[in-house]
Design a protein around this motif. Sequence first.
Motif, short mmCIF file in Angstrom:
data_model
loop_
_atom_site.label_atom_id
_atom_site.label_comp_id
_atom_site.label_asym_id
_atom_site.label_seq_id
_atom_site.Cartn_x
_atom_site.Cartn_y
_atom_site.Cartn_z
N ALA A 222 0.83 -1.22 0.00
CA ALA A 222 0.00 0.00 0.00
C ALA A 222 0.86 1.26 0.00
O ALA A 222 0.55 2.24 -0.70
N TRP A 223 1.96 1.25 0.74
CA TRP A 223 2.81 2.44 0.81
C TRP A 223 3.51 2.70 -0.51
O TRP A 223 3.85 3.83 -0.84
N GLU A 224 3.72 1.65 -1.32
CA GLU A 224 4.34 1.83 -2.63
C GLU A 224 3.34 2.38 -3.64
O GLU A 224 3.70 3.16 -4.53
N LEU A 225 2.08 1.97 -3.50
CA LEU A 225 1.04 2.42 -4.42
C LEU A 225 0.61 3.85 -4.15
O LEU A 225 0.29 4.60 -5.06
N GLY A 226 0.59 4.25 -2.89
CA GLY A 226 0.18 5.60 -2.53
C GLY A 226 -1.31 5.81 -2.72
O GLY A 226 -2.09 4.87 -2.94
N ILE A 231 -5.58 2.67 -10.90
CA ILE A 231 -6.23 1.40 -11.25
C ILE A 231 -6.53 0.55 -10.01
O ILE A 231 -6.88 -0.62 -10.14
N SER A 232 -6.44 1.14 -8.85
CA SER A 232 -6.77 0.40 -7.64
C SER A 232 -8.22 -0.06 -7.69
O SER A 232 -9.15 0.72 -7.94
N ASN A 233 -8.42 -1.35 -7.47
CA ASN A 233 -9.76 -1.97 -7.44
C ASN A 233 -10.52 -1.86 -8.75
O ASN A 233 -11.74 -2.03 -8.77
N VAL A 253 -1.26 -4.94 -13.84
CA VAL A 253 -2.53 -4.51 -13.24
C VAL A 253 -2.76 -5.21 -11.91
O VAL A 253 -3.12 -4.58 -10.90
N ASN A 254 -2.54 -6.51 -11.88
CA ASN A 254 -2.75 -7.26 -10.63
C ASN A 254 -1.78 -6.82 -9.54
O ASN A 254 -2.16 -6.72 -8.37
N ASN A 255 -0.53 -6.55 -9.92
CA ASN A 255 0.46 -6.12 -8.93
C ASN A 255 0.17 -4.72 -8.39
O ASN A 255 0.62 -4.36 -7.31
N MET A 256 -0.61 -3.94 -9.15
CA MET A 256 -0.93 -2.58 -8.73
C MET A 256 -2.30 -2.47 -8.05
O MET A 256 -2.80 -1.36 -7.85
N GLY A 257 -2.86 -3.60 -7.68
CA GLY A 257 -4.10 -3.55 -6.92
C GLY A 257 -5.37 -3.54 -7.75
O GLY A 257 -6.47 -3.36 -7.22
N GLY A 258 -5.22 -3.74 -9.07
CA GLY A 258 -6.38 -3.90 -9.92
C GLY A 258 -6.63 -5.37 -10.19
O GLY A 258 -6.00 -6.23 -9.58
N GLN A 259 -7.54 -5.65 -11.11
CA GLN A 259 -7.80 -7.04 -11.48
C GLN A 259 -7.92 -7.12 -12.99
O GLN A 259 -8.81 -6.52 -13.59
N ALA A 260 -6.99 -7.85 -13.61
CA ALA A 260 -7.01 -8.02 -15.05
C ALA A 260 -8.01 -9.10 -15.44
O ALA A 260 -8.12 -10.13 -14.77
#
Length: 317
Positions: A222-226, A231-233, A253-260
């Motif tokens: 979370a601290w890396e994403l800010g 693309i979160s969620n 996308v998955n690594n950044m908190g989204g869902q491909a």
Amino acid sequence: MSIYVKNGALHVTGSQDKLRAKGEEKPGFISDYTMLDIETTGLNPYRDHVTELGAVKVRNNEIVAEFSKLVVYPRSNKVPAFITKLNGITTELLLSEGVPVKEAMTEFRDFIGDDIIIGYNVNFDLNFLYDLTEKFHLPALNNDYVDVLRLARAYYPFQHNRLLDCIQRAGIAEEEQHHGLADSIDTKKVYDDFRDHFTDELLAEAQGKIKNVDLLEAELEAWELGFRNPISNKLITFADGIGMDNDEAALMVNNMGGQAQTIVTPETNYLIIDDDHFFSNNNEAWQKAQEYNKNGSKIKRLSESYFLNMLDEWARS
């Protein structure tokens, strides 16, 4: 193949040409630079436009030249009412005093030259200016830059950090002018104030906020994403034919908190389509998305360029 952020800039194998080739952010204190600020009709460089260009050229920490021009376009020069309320710029003012955009931007690009650029939330300004240099075939605006907002966040942690907040805290002025030249001068005063009061530790903290991360290696914390992760969620589908490798794009996308997703569904948020076929209605994925939208879905079609520059904004935040 790889997708990563280095020194705050996004790098994408196979699609790098779709990103604005801006310079790198380098937090620090220098004595020779161009401080700039622009006014626009809105926040989106894809649909809004510049109304005013302002800057000061600084040598040995002193202003040696100024630039200020209103900008007029061949077609629409409509200024939204809320913008006029903010800065007093009207359509009538642009038509009567504005310099043709190509002429104004050519002069502005020449004024900046090879200088390091400084500004407040300056990446916003650079997006508009970069696109104009591209449009008029001017030298690419790939100058490195210093963002005074980055310094403000280190100096005033856990506080609102608009330019107005900083000029009031430093006793520079009570109001922000919302005009290019005046705001450039006020931002220089804020920058000089930081120069006088920053410690090595604060500067190191600001520099440490520049992102460097491999977006394919693992899920980001979370601290890396800010707080500015676009693309979160979000549920995201990549149509066939994009420049990125589809599997790598999905992993990012998955690594950044989204869902491909492999296919468009009624729940999809973004459908990413390659630039060359963005306006084609023959794309099967977009046809399916339109059917879902008719039944209440809210699927947005994004070009690959728009999507990647959106991620680059996050990388530079």
